[in-house]
Design a protein around this motif. Structure first.
Motif, mmCIF file in Angstrom:
data_model
loop_
_atom_site.group_PDB
_atom_site.id
_atom_site.type_symbol
_atom_site.label_atom_id
_atom_site.label_comp_id
_atom_site.label_asym_id
_atom_site.label_seq_id
_atom_site.Cartn_x
_atom_site.Cartn_y
_atom_site.Cartn_z
ATOM 1 N N ILE A 130 0.826 -1.214 0.000
ATOM 2 C CA ILE A 130 0.000 0.000 0.000
ATOM 3 C C ILE A 130 0.862 1.268 0.000
ATOM 4 N N SER A 131 2.136 1.123 0.343
ATOM 5 C CA SER A 131 3.021 2.281 0.439
ATOM 6 C C SER A 131 3.832 2.445 -0.838
ATOM 7 N N GLN A 132 3.881 3.681 -1.353
ATOM 8 C CA GLN A 132 4.667 3.924 -2.569
ATOM 9 C C GLN A 132 6.163 3.757 -2.309
ATOM 10 N N LYS A 170 10.310 -1.008 6.424
ATOM 11 C CA LYS A 170 11.121 -0.038 7.145
ATOM 12 C C LYS A 170 10.190 0.930 7.891
ATOM 13 N N PRO A 171 10.705 1.657 8.907
ATOM 14 C CA PRO A 171 9.858 2.541 9.724
ATOM 15 C C PRO A 171 9.012 3.517 8.909
ATOM 16 N N LYS A 172 9.603 4.100 7.858
ATOM 17 C CA LYS A 172 8.866 5.044 7.017
ATOM 18 C C LYS A 172 7.659 4.382 6.369
ATOM 19 N N ILE A 173 7.825 3.116 5.992
ATOM 20 C CA ILE A 173 6.741 2.379 5.331
ATOM 21 C C ILE A 173 5.659 2.026 6.341
ATOM 22 N N VAL A 174 6.052 1.674 7.559
ATOM 23 C CA VAL A 174 5.071 1.370 8.617
ATOM 24 C C VAL A 174 4.166 2.571 8.849
ATOM 25 N N GLU A 175 4.767 3.752 8.951
ATOM 26 C CA GLU A 175 3.974 4.977 9.149
ATOM 27 C C GLU A 175 3.023 5.213 7.981
ATOM 28 N N ASP A 176 3.517 4.961 6.766
ATOM 29 C CA ASP A 176 2.699 5.183 5.576
ATOM 30 C C ASP A 176 1.506 4.216 5.544
ATOM 31 N N LEU A 206 21.339 -6.048 8.665
ATOM 32 C CA LEU A 206 19.963 -6.319 8.249
ATOM 33 C C LEU A 206 18.964 -5.700 9.218
ATOM 34 N N LEU A 207 19.230 -5.859 10.512
ATOM 35 C CA LEU A 207 18.318 -5.310 11.519
ATOM 36 C C LEU A 207 18.271 -3.788 11.448
ATOM 37 N N ASN A 208 19.419 -3.168 11.253
ATOM 38 C CA ASN A 208 19.471 -1.707 11.139
ATOM 39 C C ASN A 208 18.720 -1.227 9.903
ATOM 40 N N TYR A 209 18.790 -2.003 8.824
ATOM 41 C CA TYR A 209 18.071 -1.646 7.593
ATOM 42 C C TYR A 209 16.569 -1.548 7.863
ATOM 43 N N PHE A 210 16.071 -2.435 8.714
ATOM 44 C CA PHE A 210 14.638 -2.444 9.027
ATOM 45 C C PHE A 210 14.298 -1.631 10.272
#
Length: 636
Positions: A143-145, A177-183, A547-551
């Motif tokens: 759902i996130s661009q 990623k955090p930005k996508i969770v918010e979106d 990997l964890l830092n990426y997410f």
């Protein structure tokens, strides 16, 4: 059903306790909360919406973008005796009407929908009449661009808020990623949702990146050292067969999987691996969706993945039983160029997508303003040859059209067999007297299809083969012989996909609407490829931490079992053991010349350390290199 979640878990899944956050998520859903669940691959996401839906009266609507995943979950539920069905974009309007009625009156518990279906007034009208107990949004990152595999059609999900304003929603994804969770939370209009983020840390999974000039030798070594079930991911369909054949020649049992196999081949190869008749599954990234094999020991990537998100999901299929397992990337100096060529240089431009879309409409003779929800069998190779399209660019253009809900493309291998009998009845029976081996086949066709003497008839090869007690391949061979002998005419074609047009044809206008999305997604792909390259080249930070830092996970600690951690440990201990190892190499060479591989194997030492020691011994002229590139002591 009105029973306790743990009882449902035991009854249908044969588990006596929940894992991780499952129970807390289920309770939040049952309390009517909007829920966001971020759980890694293998974390049991589907149970988090399936169990509360079974507890409550009514039907759960599940939105998913993947036909294969929908069909897999529906089949699993039906096998458990739970009524579920899927409505994908390829279902006809008549069947759609019947299936929606079943959801209203047939005591179904789950309705799986592709997001495109939410655009239809018929679907919206029937949902209003359903007693919906929960809305589940699977693969919610779509759902996130900014998300992997962004699909604009996911924007239709907000309509469910208007259709069923009092029904709560659970959104689930394995990678975001955090930005996508918010979106995602914004796009789904969540207000004070319950957010569950399960750590992606896997204490039993060692992430390894190995630089290898001879990848096949290292692959063989790993698979022989760790003889448990393994998945080997490769770049293309041809490589699946080539690598599987190579492994078999090395006495490693192997099979293969890719999207071009027919259903029988997929099932046969899958079962042989799932049942441990074959150690290794060599596959493209088409393999993995819905696969639940807990004892996978190694997941090996012979080529670089296209994103950290996809790599994390594929790697995460190892060690789900909690035993120590390994996710290995084998790389060499050519891989960075190859991955850019594979995923960046083949990104189609907006102009090319316009051209391919127009030709696709012409190919199926779709008039301007028409075509919505028409489905066609699609021979991709023939299409590319007809219009001289580069196959890779064309395929990627079709994927973009699919993700943006212009078309729906499903991989579906199919034999289309058109038959017309051109001989007289008398001649046919005289022929069968002479060649009785064709008797059952011919009579099965004649008794199943009327009008077959007057015009070509599309026969069901599976049905005819079953009646004649032969395989479909044998049936085709018999039909070819009957054609040669002038008994019938045969028109045999193969298709490897189905295309459903979601929108009416409007040529450039259709593509102009999605042009900004295409450009944004192309830029995202470049960012993702760069992240993969950074990951494989960073040998200073623990691979698990990277990997964890990426997410978005912080305060992480070195895992102790990845290639970086092990190399750090090896360097630390090598200072103490270097002299011992030198002496062991010298002692080994006293028995005769050896190659570096033979030395590494004999001393159970990694190639990197062996080469370091050999270099030092050469510099001090303790050993020399022979004409056959082996090593020997200088005084011998």
């Amino acid at each position: 059903m009105n029973t306790h979640p743990i009882n449902i878990l035991e009854r249908y899944w044969n588990f006596t306790s929940f894992r991780g956050n499952q129970e807390a998520i289920i309770n939040a859903v049952l309390d009517g909360e909007d829920v966001f669940a971020l759980m890694p691959t293998g974390g049991g996401k589907s149970i988090c919406f399936q169990i509360p839906a079974l507890v409550k009266d009514g039907i759960c609507i599940v939105i998913s973008p993947l036909i294969a995943l929908m069909n897999d979950q529906v089949n699993n539920l039906n096998q458990k005796g739970i009524k579920a069905l899927a409505i994908t974009s390829s279902i006809s309007k008549t069947d759609l009407d019947t299936l929606l009625d079943n959801c209203i009156y047939g005591n179904y518990k789950f309705l799986y929908l592709s997001p495109e279906r939410l655009q239809q007034e018929l679907v919206q009208d029937r949902i209003r009449q359903m007693k919906v107990n929960l809305i589940a949004v699977d693969e919610a990152h779509c759902i996130s661009q900014w998300g992997n595999d962004f699909r604009p059609s996911y924007g239709n999900i907000i309509k469910m808020r208007h259709l069923k304003p009092s029904t709560n929603i659970i959104a689930l994804t394995a990678t975001a990623k955090p930005k996508i969770v918010e979106d995602i939370i914004t796009q789904l209009d969540f207000i004070k949702p319950k957010i569950f983020k399960q750590s992606f840390f896997r204490d039993n999974l060692g992430y390894m990146v190995m630089h290898e000039e001879d990848k096949y030798y290292r692959l063989e070594s790993i698979l022989k050292k760790y003889s448990g079930p393994s998945i080997v991911y490769v770049r293309n369909r041809k490589a699946t067969l080539d690598i599987s054949t190579l492994l078999t020649s090395k006495n490693i049992t192997s099979t293969y999987y890719h999207g071009g196999l027919n259903n029988t081949e997929k099932s046969t190869n899958m079962n042989s691996w799932m049942n441990n008749q074959k150690q290794v599954m060599v596959a493209t990234n088409a393999f993995g969706m819905g696969i639940d094999k807990p004892d996978v020991k190694t997941v090996i990537h012979l080529n670089l993945p296209e994103s950290i998100e996809s790599y994390f999901q594929e790697a995460g299929r190892a060690g789900r039983n909690g035993d120590k397992a390994f996710a290995v990337v084998l790389k060499n100096k050519n891989d960075e160029v190859l991955v850019k060529n594979q995923f960046l240089k083949i990104l189609p431009s907006v102009d090319l997508i316009k051209q391919i879309y127009r030709k696709l409409c012409n190919y199926f003779q779709i008039s301007y303003g028409e075509g919505a929800y028409l489905t066609f069998d699609f021979d991709f190779g023939h299409f590319c040859k007809t219009y001289s399209f580069n196959t890779v660019l064309c395929y990627n253009a079709l994927l973009i059209l699919d993700r943006n809900s212009i078309i729906s493309m499903s991989k579906k291998f199919k034999n289309k067999v058109l038959v017309k009998f051109i001989s007289t009845n008398t001649s046919i029976f005289n022929y069968l007297d002479k060649y009785p081996e064709y008797d059952v086949t011919v009579k099965s066709i004649l008794r199943s299809y009327g009008g077959i003497f007057d015009h070509e008839v599309d026969i069901n090869t599976a049905k005819v083969a079953d009646k004649a007690s032969i395989t479909e391949h044998e049936l085709i061979q018999q039909l070819k012989r009957l054609e040669v002998d002038n008994i019938l005419s045969l028109n045999h074609s193969k298709t490897d996909a189905q295309i459903t047009f979601i929108e009416p044809r409007e040529d450039d206008k259709t593509i102009n609407r999605i042009a900004p999305i295409i450009k944004q997604q192309n830029a995202l792909k470049e960012t993702q490829i760069n992240a993969v390259i950074n990951y494989i080249n960073n040998d200073n930070v623990c691979k698990s931490m990277q990997l964890l830092n990426y997410f978005g996970e912080s305060n992480t600690q070195p895992c102790g079992i990845c290639s970086v951690c092990l190399n750090t440990q090896a360097l630390s201990s090598s200072k103490k053991n270097k002299e011992n190892l030198k002496n062991e190499v010298i002692k080994l060479l006293e028995s005769g010349d050896k190659s570096s591989r033979e030395i590494s194997k004999a001393l159970s030492c990694h190639d990197t350390e062996t080469k370091r020691i050999l270099k030092q011994l050469l510099e001090h002229q303790i050993i020399t290199i022979t004409k056959t590139n082996t090593y020997k002591l200088s005084h011998i």
